[in-house]
Design a protein around this motif. Structure first.
Motif, PDB file in Angstrom:
ATOM      1  N   ASP A   1       0.829  -1.211   0.000  1.00  7.04           N
ATOM      2  CA  ASP A   1       0.000   0.000   0.000  1.00  7.04           C
ATOM      3  C   ASP A   1       0.862   1.259   0.000  1.00  7.04           C
ATOM      4  O   ASP A   1       0.545   2.255   0.664  1.00  7.04           O
ATOM      5  CB  ASP A   1      -0.939   0.016   1.205  1.00  7.04           C
ATOM      6  N   GLY A   2       1.978   1.194  -0.735  1.00  9.97           N
ATOM      7  CA  GLY A   2       2.858   2.347  -0.859  1.00  9.97           C
ATOM      8  C   GLY A   2       3.781   2.573   0.317  1.00  9.97           C
ATOM      9  O   GLY A   2       4.539   3.545   0.327  1.00  9.97           O
ATOM     10  N   THR A   3       3.751   1.692   1.320  1.00 11.74           N
ATOM     11  CA  THR A   3       4.587   1.841   2.514  1.00 11.74           C
ATOM     12  C   THR A   3       5.684   0.793   2.541  1.00 11.74           C
ATOM     13  O   THR A   3       5.405  -0.406   2.391  1.00 11.74           O
ATOM     14  CB  THR A   3       3.746   1.707   3.796  1.00 11.74           C
ATOM     15  N   ASP A   4       6.921   1.246   2.721  1.00 12.79           N
ATOM     16  CA  ASP A   4       8.044   0.330   2.864  1.00 12.79           C
ATOM     17  C   ASP A   4       7.972  -0.309   4.251  1.00 12.79           C
ATOM     18  O   ASP A   4       7.937   0.397   5.267  1.00 12.79           O
ATOM     19  CB  ASP A   4       9.355   1.097   2.694  1.00 12.79           C
ATOM     20  N   LEU A   5       7.945  -1.639   4.301  1.00  9.27           N
ATOM     21  CA  LEU A   5       7.781  -2.333   5.576  1.00  9.27           C
ATOM     22  C   LEU A   5       9.101  -2.568   6.300  1.00  9.27           C
ATOM     23  O   LEU A   5       9.121  -3.202   7.360  1.00  9.27           O
ATOM     24  CB  LEU A   5       7.067  -3.671   5.363  1.00  9.27           C
ATOM     25  N   GLY A   6      10.185  -2.074   5.766  1.00  7.29           N
ATOM     26  CA  GLY A   6      11.468  -2.190   6.458  1.00  7.29           C
ATOM     27  C   GLY A   6      12.254  -3.410   6.039  1.00  7.29           C
ATOM     28  O   GLY A   6      11.836  -4.200   5.196  1.00  7.29           O
ATOM     29  N   GLY A   7      13.419  -3.570   6.656  1.00  7.76           N
ATOM     30  CA  GLY A   7      14.326  -4.640   6.270  1.00  7.76           C
ATOM     31  C   GLY A   7      13.863  -6.026   6.674  1.00  7.76           C
ATOM     32  O   GLY A   7      12.873  -6.207   7.381  1.00  7.76           O
ATOM     33  N   LEU A   8      14.619  -7.016   6.209  1.00  6.55           N
ATOM     34  CA  LEU A   8      14.326  -8.422   6.473  1.00  6.55           C
ATOM     35  C   LEU A   8      14.437  -8.729   7.971  1.00  6.55           C
ATOM     36  O   LEU A   8      15.347  -8.261   8.652  1.00  6.55           O
ATOM     37  CB  LEU A   8      15.307  -9.289   5.686  1.00  6.55           C
ATOM     38  N   ALA A   9      13.504  -9.537   8.469  1.00  5.88           N
ATOM     39  CA  ALA A   9      13.484  -9.914   9.882  1.00  5.88           C
ATOM     40  C   ALA A   9      12.921 -11.329  10.009  1.00  5.88           C
ATOM     41  O   ALA A   9      12.315 -11.849   9.065  1.00  5.88           O
ATOM     42  CB  ALA A   9      12.627  -8.930  10.684  1.00  5.88           C
ATOM     43  N   PRO A  10      13.116 -11.970  11.152  1.00  5.55           N
ATOM     44  CA  PRO A  10      12.540 -13.309  11.367  1.00  5.55           C
ATOM     45  C   PRO A  10      11.014 -13.266  11.347  1.00  5.55           C
ATOM     46  O   PRO A  10      10.403 -12.220  11.562  1.00  5.55           O
ATOM     47  CB  PRO A  10      13.054 -13.696  12.757  1.00  5.55           C
ATOM     48  N   LEU A  11      10.400 -14.432  11.107  1.00  4.47           N
ATOM     49  CA  LEU A  11       8.951 -14.557  11.230  1.00  4.47           C
ATOM     50  C   LEU A  11       8.637 -14.782  12.703  1.00  4.47           C
ATOM     51  O   LEU A  11       8.488 -15.915  13.173  1.00  4.47           O
ATOM     52  CB  LEU A  11       8.421 -15.733  10.402  1.00  4.47           C
ATOM     53  N   SER A  12       8.577 -13.705  13.427  1.00  6.45           N
ATOM     54  CA  SER A  12       8.371 -13.778  14.867  1.00  6.45           C
ATOM     55  C   SER A  12       7.439 -12.657  15.302  1.00  6.45           C
ATOM     56  O   SER A  12       7.707 -11.485  14.988  1.00  6.45           O
ATOM     57  CB  SER A  12       9.709 -13.671  15.608  1.00  6.45           C
ATOM     58  N   PRO A  13       6.314 -13.017  15.959  1.00  5.25           N
ATOM     59  CA  PRO A  13       5.912 -14.372  16.340  1.00  5.25           C
ATOM     60  C   PRO A  13       5.484 -15.195  15.128  1.00  5.25           C
ATOM     61  O   PRO A  13       5.320 -14.644  14.032  1.00  5.25           O
ATOM     62  CB  PRO A  13       4.732 -14.124  17.285  1.00  5.25           C
ATOM     63  N   PRO A  14       5.320 -16.515  15.304  1.00  4.21           N
ATOM     64  CA  PRO A  14       4.910 -17.358  14.176  1.00  4.21           C
ATOM     65  C   PRO A  14       3.581 -16.886  13.592  1.00  4.21           C
ATOM     66  O   PRO A  14       2.725 -16.369  14.309  1.00  4.21           O
ATOM     67  CB  PRO A  14       4.764 -18.756  14.805  1.00  4.21           C
ATOM     68  N   VAL A  15       3.415 -17.062  12.280  1.00  3.37           N
ATOM     69  CA  VAL A  15       2.137 -16.716  11.648  1.00  3.37           C
ATOM     70  C   VAL A  15       1.075 -17.715  12.092  1.00  3.37           C
ATOM     71  O   VAL A  15       1.368 -18.836  12.494  1.00  3.37           O
ATOM     72  CB  VAL A  15       2.272 -16.693  10.114  1.00  3.37           C
ATOM     73  N   GLU A  16      -0.198 -17.301  11.983  1.00  2.00           N
ATOM     74  CA  GLU A  16      -1.305 -18.082  12.540  1.00  2.00           C
ATOM     75  C   GLU A  16      -2.408 -18.307  11.519  1.00  2.00           C
ATOM     76  O   GLU A  16      -3.588 -18.132  11.807  1.00  2.00           O
ATOM     77  CB  GLU A  16      -1.863 -17.363  13.768  1.00  2.00           C
ATOM     78  N   PHE A  17      -2.030 -18.721  10.325  1.00  2.00           N
ATOM     79  CA  PHE A  17      -3.033 -18.984   9.292  1.00  2.00           C
ATOM     80  C   PHE A  17      -3.655 -20.366   9.465  1.00  2.00           C
ATOM     81  O   PHE A  17      -4.818 -20.567   9.148  1.00  2.00           O
ATOM     82  CB  PHE A  17      -2.411 -18.883   7.902  1.00  2.00           C
ATOM     83  N   GLY A  18      -2.857 -21.319   9.925  1.00  2.00           N
ATOM     84  CA  GLY A  18      -3.337 -22.688  10.070  1.00  2.00           C
ATOM     85  C   GLY A  18      -2.688 -23.350  11.263  1.00  2.00           C
ATOM     86  O   GLY A  18      -2.349 -22.685  12.247  1.00  2.00           O
ATOM     87  N   PHE A  19      -2.482 -24.672  11.173  1.00  2.00           N
ATOM     88  CA  PHE A  19      -1.945 -25.407  12.318  1.00  2.00           C
ATOM     89  C   PHE A  19      -0.458 -25.169  12.542  1.00  2.00           C
ATOM     90  O   PHE A  19       0.061 -25.458  13.618  1.00  2.00           O
ATOM     91  CB  PHE A  19      -2.193 -26.916  12.144  1.00  2.00           C
ATOM     92  N   GLY A  20       0.264 -24.650  11.537  1.00  2.00           N
ATOM     93  CA  GLY A  20       1.698 -24.439  11.684  1.00  2.00           C
ATOM     94  C   GLY A  20       2.159 -23.190  10.977  1.00  2.00           C
ATOM     95  O   GLY A  20       1.436 -22.590  10.169  1.00  2.00           O
ATOM     96  N   SER A  21       3.377 -22.774  11.291  1.00  2.00           N
ATOM     97  CA  SER A  21       3.964 -21.572  10.710  1.00  2.00           C
ATOM     98  C   SER A  21       5.109 -21.946   9.784  1.00  2.00           C
ATOM     99  O   SER A  21       5.637 -23.070   9.824  1.00  2.00           O
ATOM    100  CB  SER A  21       4.480 -20.657  11.831  1.00  2.00           C
ATOM    101  N   ALA A  22       5.506 -21.005   8.959  1.00  2.00           N
ATOM    102  CA  ALA A  22       6.757 -21.142   8.218  1.00  2.00           C
ATOM    103  C   ALA A  22       7.908 -21.022   9.216  1.00  2.00           C
ATOM    104  O   ALA A  22       7.728 -20.519  10.325  1.00  2.00           O
ATOM    105  CB  ALA A  22       6.860 -20.052   7.150  1.00  2.00           C
TER     106      ALA A  22
END
Length: 219
Positions: free
Chosen positions: A164-185
Motif C-alpha cells: 500500500d505504498g509503505t516500505d515495511l522495512g528490512g528483512l526480519a525473522p517470522l516472529s511471532p509465528p504466523v497463525e493462518f493454520g496449524f503451523g507456521s513457516a
C-alpha cells in the motif's frame, strides 16, 4: 465414504519485516487448480490477509486457513536464479536467496513419492517441532487434514517489501509465528520446496433426491 486428496507441488517463501508484518508466498507450478501463486500476510495487530488470483482459489484456501480479509486480484511470481519478485495488487516483494543449506542438501535426496506420504510427514513432524510454530502435519479448516513434505531449503538473505505504498522495512525473522493454520513457516526467512497434500473431509455417497411429485417407495 470417500476421501479425496489434493496435491500442490511448488515453493513456499516466508519472510518477516522490521515493521512486524510477516508474509508467506506460495508458488505452485503444479496443483489441482493449475499453476498459480498466492500470498498470506499477517500484520503486527494480528490481522490476516489472503491475496488470491481467482475466487475459486480464494474459496479453497480460505476454507483451509483462517483470514480476516480476502482480496481477489492478480498475483504473479517471477524467479531469476536466486532473485524472486512478487506482484500482487498493492504488494511488491523482492527477495534474494543464499546457497542451499545443509538441510536443503538432505531434503533433495527425498524421493517424490516419499515426500507425498503422510507417514513421512509424521516422522518429520518430530524434529520440526523443535522450531517454534513449525509443524508438518495437522488439522485444517472444514474438517480437512494437511501434511507437508519438504524437498529443498534455501535461506533468504535479502528482501524488500512495499505494501500500500509503505516500505515495511528490512528483512526480519517470522516472529511471532504466523497463525493462518496449524503451523507456521520457519522463523528464519527461507524458501522451501514442498509437496503439500490436503485431504478433504470424508463424505458419504449422497442418495438421489426425491421430487415432491414422486410417489413413496413401494407404491
Amino acid at each position: 465414504m470417500t476421501v479425496e486428496r489434493l496435491r500442490f507441488d511448488g515453493w513456499i517463501a516466508g519472510v518477516g519485516t522490521a515493521s512486524g508484518t510477516r508474509l508467506v508466498v506460495g508458488y505452485w507450478p503444479r496443483s489441482p487448480f493449475g499453476a498459480f501463486s498466492d500470498v498470506m500476510i499477517q500484520h503486527p495487530d494480528g490481522e490476516r490477509i489472503l491475496l488470491a488470483p481467482t475466487r475459486r482459489i480464494a474459496e479453497f484456501v480460505s476454507a483451509t486457513y483462517r483470514f480476516e480479509r480476502i482480496d481477489v486480484l492478480p498475483v504473479s511470481v517471477t524467479a531469476d536464479g536466486p532473485e524472486w519478485r512478487v506482484h500482487a495488487g498493492p504488494l511488491r516483494l523482492w527477495l534474494r536467496t543464499g546457497r542451499r543449506s545443509a538441510l536443503g542438501l538432505l531434503l533433495t535426496a527425498v524421493p517424490a513419492p516419499l515426500a507425498r506420504s503422510p507417514y513421512w510427514a509424521a516422522l518429520c513432524d518430530v524434529p520440526a517441532r523443535l522450531m517454534p510454530g513449525v509443524r508438518t502435519r495437522g488439522s485444517a479448516g472444514s474438517g480437512r487434514r494437511e501434511w507437508y513434505g519438504a524437498r529443498d531449503h534455501r535461506p533468504v538473505r535479502e528482501a524488500g517489501v512495499v505494501l500500500d505504498g509503505t516500505d515495511l522495512g528490512g528483512l526480519a525473522p517470522l516472529s511471532p509465528p504466523v497463525e493462518f493454520g496449524f503451523g507456521s513457516a520457519p522463523r528464519g526467512p527461507s524458501l522451501v520446496r514442498v509437496t503439500t497434500t490436503v485431504e478433504l473431509a470424508a463424505t458419504a455417497r449422497r442418495a438421489r433426491p426425491v421430487r415432491p411429485d414422486m410417489p413413496p417407495a413401494g407404491r
